[in-house]
Design an enzyme around this catalytic site. Sequence first.
Site, PDB file in Angstrom:
ATOM      1  N   ASP A  77     -17.050 -67.901  -6.565  1.00  0.00           N
ATOM      2  CA  ASP A  77     -17.636 -68.965  -7.371  1.00  0.00           C
ATOM      3  C   ASP A  77     -17.877 -68.524  -8.810  1.00  0.00           C
ATOM      4  OD1 ASP A  77     -17.577 -70.610  -5.166  1.00  0.00           O
ATOM      5  OD2 ASP A  77     -19.719 -70.444  -4.734  1.00  0.00           O
ATOM      6  N   GLY A  78     -18.326 -67.292  -9.004  1.00  0.00           N
ATOM      7  CA  GLY A  78     -18.556 -66.789 -10.361  1.00  0.00           C
ATOM      8  C   GLY A  78     -17.275 -66.729 -11.168  1.00  0.00           C
TER       9      GLY A  78
END
Length: 151
Positions: A77-78
Amino acid sequence: MVLGITGNVDKAQIWEPVEKLVRTLATTNSDYVIAEPLASGLHSRGRLNTAELEQVAQRGAADYSVGADVVLSFGGDGTLLNTVHEIADRNVPVLGINLGRLGFLALVDESLLGRAIDDLNAGHFEIEERRMLRIQSEDGHPDESVNSWGV
């Protein structure tokens, strides 16, 4: 369809799926642009044969989103949020390829990448639009200490 390829080169598990993807794209004569750090990483690790490395080198670019119809972001996600932040002004959709255990935003598991690309090529997808928040200080300058993330 032109694919832009980027990802988190600090994740050891990135190299095998990107290598497989590049090989698949080469055999199907598919068009792609790959982020320079990924191209260099594949080269330095000797993961491809000479002809494949030449093709990757020709397609390696600092701006992997130019001309891309969709960008594949390998990581979690990052990584996906960083990719969106990098190319936000280009209006190119981003598909997150999850290399971790759980992804809330990077929904496509690397084992399903081939199917996801088939769906992209067939036009079987929907684009979810998201908003981005930008914070400015009172003097009108962007606050560099605060990250902007897609929300």
